[in-house]
Enzyme design. Structure first.
Site, short mmCIF file in Angstrom:
data_model
loop_
_atom_site.label_atom_id
_atom_site.label_comp_id
_atom_site.label_asym_id
_atom_site.label_seq_id
_atom_site.Cartn_x
_atom_site.Cartn_y
_atom_site.Cartn_z
N SER A 215 -4.29 -9.59 -13.36
CA SER A 215 -3.95 -8.81 -14.54
C SER A 215 -4.52 -9.48 -15.76
O SER A 215 -4.73 -10.70 -15.78
CB SER A 215 -2.43 -8.72 -14.68
OG SER A 215 -2.09 -8.15 -15.92
N ALA B 78 0.81 -1.23 0.00
CA ALA B 78 0.00 0.00 0.00
C ALA B 78 0.84 1.27 0.00
O ALA B 78 0.29 2.36 0.15
CB ALA B 78 -0.93 0.00 1.21
N TYR C 111 5.72 -13.63 -14.47
CA TYR C 111 4.67 -12.69 -14.05
C TYR C 111 3.31 -13.16 -14.54
O TYR C 111 2.35 -13.23 -13.77
CB TYR C 111 4.98 -11.29 -14.59
CG TYR C 111 3.98 -10.24 -14.18
CD1 TYR C 111 4.01 -9.70 -12.90
CD2 TYR C 111 2.99 -9.81 -15.06
CE1 TYR C 111 3.09 -8.74 -12.52
CE2 TYR C 111 2.07 -8.85 -14.68
CZ TYR C 111 2.12 -8.31 -13.41
OH TYR C 111 1.21 -7.36 -13.03
N GLY D 28 1.75 3.28 -5.95
CA GLY D 28 0.92 2.85 -7.07
C GLY D 28 -0.54 2.62 -6.73
O GLY D 28 -1.17 3.40 -6.01
N ILE D 29 -1.06 1.52 -7.26
CA ILE D 29 -2.48 1.20 -7.12
C ILE D 29 -2.84 1.00 -5.65
O ILE D 29 -3.86 1.50 -5.18
CB ILE D 29 -2.79 -0.08 -7.94
CG1 ILE D 29 -2.56 0.19 -9.44
CG2 ILE D 29 -4.21 -0.56 -7.70
CD1 ILE D 29 -2.55 -1.06 -10.31
N1 LIG Z 1 0.66 -1.20 -13.33
C1 LIG Z 1 0.03 -2.02 -14.15
O1 LIG Z 1 -0.10 -1.73 -15.33
C2 LIG Z 1 -0.55 -3.31 -13.63
C3 LIG Z 1 -1.26 -4.11 -14.53
C4 LIG Z 1 -1.80 -5.30 -14.08
C5 LIG Z 1 -1.67 -5.68 -12.76
N2 LIG Z 1 -0.96 -4.90 -11.91
C6 LIG Z 1 -0.84 -5.36 -10.52
O2 LIG Z 1 -1.18 -4.34 -9.61
C7 LIG Z 1 -0.53 -4.58 -8.38
C8 LIG Z 1 0.10 -3.28 -7.87
O3 LIG Z 1 1.10 -2.87 -8.75
P1 LIG Z 1 1.44 -1.33 -9.09
O4 LIG Z 1 1.26 -1.19 -10.55
O5 LIG Z 1 0.73 -0.42 -8.19
O6 LIG Z 1 3.03 -1.35 -8.84
P2 LIG Z 1 3.96 -0.62 -7.77
O7 LIG Z 1 3.76 0.84 -7.81
O8 LIG Z 1 5.32 -1.17 -8.05
O9 LIG Z 1 3.43 -1.16 -6.38
C9 LIG Z 1 3.69 -2.46 -5.94
C10 LIG Z 1 3.60 -2.50 -4.44
O10 LIG Z 1 3.83 -3.83 -3.99
C11 LIG Z 1 4.80 -3.80 -2.97
N3 LIG Z 1 5.58 -5.02 -2.89
C12 LIG Z 1 6.38 -5.57 -3.82
N4 LIG Z 1 6.98 -6.66 -3.32
C13 LIG Z 1 6.55 -6.80 -2.05
C14 LIG Z 1 6.80 -7.75 -1.02
N5 LIG Z 1 7.66 -8.78 -1.20
N6 LIG Z 1 6.19 -7.59 0.16
C15 LIG Z 1 5.33 -6.56 0.36
N7 LIG Z 1 5.06 -5.63 -0.57
C16 LIG Z 1 5.65 -5.77 -1.76
C17 LIG Z 1 5.69 -2.63 -3.31
O11 LIG Z 1 6.40 -2.22 -2.17
P3 LIG Z 1 7.91 -1.61 -2.24
O12 LIG Z 1 7.76 -0.14 -2.43
O13 LIG Z 1 8.49 -1.97 -0.92
O14 LIG Z 1 8.59 -2.28 -3.38
C18 LIG Z 1 4.64 -1.62 -3.76
O15 LIG Z 1 4.05 -0.98 -2.66
C19 LIG Z 1 0.47 -5.70 -8.62
O16 LIG Z 1 -0.08 -6.90 -8.13
C20 LIG Z 1 0.55 -5.74 -10.12
O17 LIG Z 1 0.89 -7.02 -10.59
C21 LIG Z 1 -0.42 -3.72 -12.31
#
Ligand SMILES: NC(=O)c1ccc[n+]([C@@H]2O[C@H](COP(=O)([O-])OP(=O)(O)OC[C@H]3O[C@@H](n4cnc5c(N)ncnc54)[C@H](OP(=O)(O)O)[C@@H]3O)[C@@H](O)[C@H]2O)c1
Ligand SMILES: *[C@@H]1O[C@H](CO)[C@@H](O)[C@H](O)[C@H]1NC(C)=O
Ligand SMILES: *[C@@H]1O[C@H](CO)[C@@H](O)[C@H](O)[C@H]1NC(C)=O
Length: 347
Positions: free
Chosen positions: A202, A50, A228, A53-54
């Site tokens: 996704s 949290a 992924y 990003g999302i």
């Molecule tokens: N962006 C897109 O286009 C897209 C499309 C499809 C699905 N998604 C999905 O949406 C979700 C959120 O992604 P986002 O796009 O918002 O990316 P993001 O900005 O990179 O956010 C990801 C979040 O997950 C956390 N995280 C990663 N590894 C972790 C771990 N081992 N333990 C706890 N927290 C962890 C990160 O924390 P840190 O800051 O500590 O790394 C960050 O807060 C993901 O599941 C992603 O697969 C995104």
């Protein structure tokens, strides 16, 4: 003539523009979180990942609806910064940080036992944390890191908060962590029904493979892209199997696609890939727009009572891929995941 030739765009520029147009066209969601009146006063929610990003936008929205909002993050600094930002923006003092690294089963266990011990209820669990672009690598617990982070950690987390395990080993592990005077609560989500589990998957699940040998790195899925995609397929499969197991409990589980969203998700890629991604950023959904389908599943009246389904990035019910609808595959993956996380005893 020379000049015209130089000006006419090369094929990749055309392709890029087409992609940009496509992204632009799918930006708007027909469901607007701001128009949804749902109030969460007296309710507790957990959002993993949290701090950016999302996930941060989802937590912001739920905090604005007066939920006790638990940000589950792996970094104390980044997590605390998000807590302060959300408190300031929403005026909700009940926004708290709890440390969780979803890539570590030990961290998931410690997080879950603290929540079971200290939180009297849990109404919504949003499994959002996810990574992509990491190299194939085995963690100290013998798991492949992308699969552990995106799938197996959240699998264990969800089950521990539900009280789904049947293994005495797990019960014993938890029991030892609890203070002697506290009652062992093993059904936090069920006891708070109607409760919701929301999994951020996704559209990329459609090209994934659900081979449980990926989880421990016994088989290499062949690159981070395939890894992924496969974790996102597993997210949908598990949502389906969980929903089946939760029938009649008042707890629902759904998966969704946020669409293509401009976040820091590409941080682990090479500069060239990130540069290309940056070119398209202005045409993508903002993190706030990308959070809509998650918020829809978490709070909307429309999604109440719906379970085991997959919503697309426009908050519409969609059919996931054929593999994602394979009930036998879902059960096989579930059983393998139970064994790997120690949720069932192996004799
Ligand atoms: N962006 C897109 O286009 C897209 C499309 C499809 C699905 N998604 C999905 O949406 C979700 C959120 O992604 P986002 O796009 O918002 O990316 P993001 O900005 O990179 O956010 C990801 C979040 O997950 C956390 N995280 C990663 N590894 C972790 C771990 N081992 N333990 C706890 N927290 C962890 C990160 O924390 P840190 O800051 O500590 O790394 C960050 O807060 C993901 O599941 C992603 O697969 C995104
Ligand atoms: C999603 O849901 C299932 C249960 O539906 C859970 O076990 C799984 O690990 C959850 N999280 C992810 C990210 O798939
Ligand atoms: C992963 O999924 C995306 C979108 O569905 C696709 O373009 C890509 O080729 C897939 N990667 C692999 C290795 O299957």
């Amino acid at each position: 003539m020379e000049l015209l030739g130089a000006l006419s765009p090369p094929w990749w520029l055309l392709l890029l523009s087409l992609l940009a147009l496509l992204l632009w066209a799918t930006r708007r969601s027909p469901w607007e979180p701001r128009k949804c009146p749902a109030d969460l006063t007296g309710k507790t929610v957990i959002v993993t990942g949290a701090n950016s990003g999302i996930g941060k936008c989802v937590a912001m929205d739920l905090a604005r609806r007066n939920a006790r909002t638990i940000l589950a993050c792996r970094s104390r600094e980044r997590g605390q910064a998000a807590v302060e930002e959300i408190r300031a923006a929403t005026g909700n003092p009940a926004v708290v940080l709890r440390l969780l690294d979803t890539s570590s089963l030990a961290s998931v266990r410690a997080f879950a036992s603290a929540v079971l011990r200290e939180e009297p209820r849990l109404d919504v669990l949003v499994n959002n944390a996810g990574v992509t672009g990491l190299p194939f690598a085995i963690t100290s617990e013998g798991l492949e890191q992308t699969f552990a982070t995106n799938y197996l950690g959240p699998f264990l987390l969800t089950n521990l908060l539900l009280g789904e395990w049947r293994g005495w080993g797990e019960l014993w592990r938890l029991w030892r962590l609890l203070p002697a005077h506290s009652l062992l609560r093993t059904d936090l989500l069920k006891a708070s029904a109607p409760a919701r589990v929301v999994n951020v998957s996704s559209f990329r699940h459609s090209l994934g493979t659900a081979d449980s040998a990926f989880l421990t790195g016994q088989r290499n899925p062949g690159g981070y892209d395939a890894a992924y995609n496969s974790t996102k397929l597993m997210n949908v499969l598990f949502t389906a199997e969980l929903a089946r197991r939760l029938q009649g409990t008042g707890v629902t589980a759904n998966a969704l696609s946020p669409g293509v969203v401009s976040t820091s998700i590409m941080r682990h890629f090479s500069w060239a890939v990130r540069a290309l991604f940056s070119l398209l950023r202005p045409f993508m959904k903002s993190a706030e727009q990308g959070a809509a389908s998650t918020i829809f599943c978490a709070v909307s009246e429309e999604a109440a009572g719906i379970t085991g389904k997959y919503f697309d990035s426009s908050c519409r019910l969609a059919l996931p891929s054929a593999a994602a609808r394979d009930a036998a595959l879902a059960r096989k993956l579930w059983e393998a995941s139970e064994r790997l996380t120690g949720l069932t005893e192996q004799h």
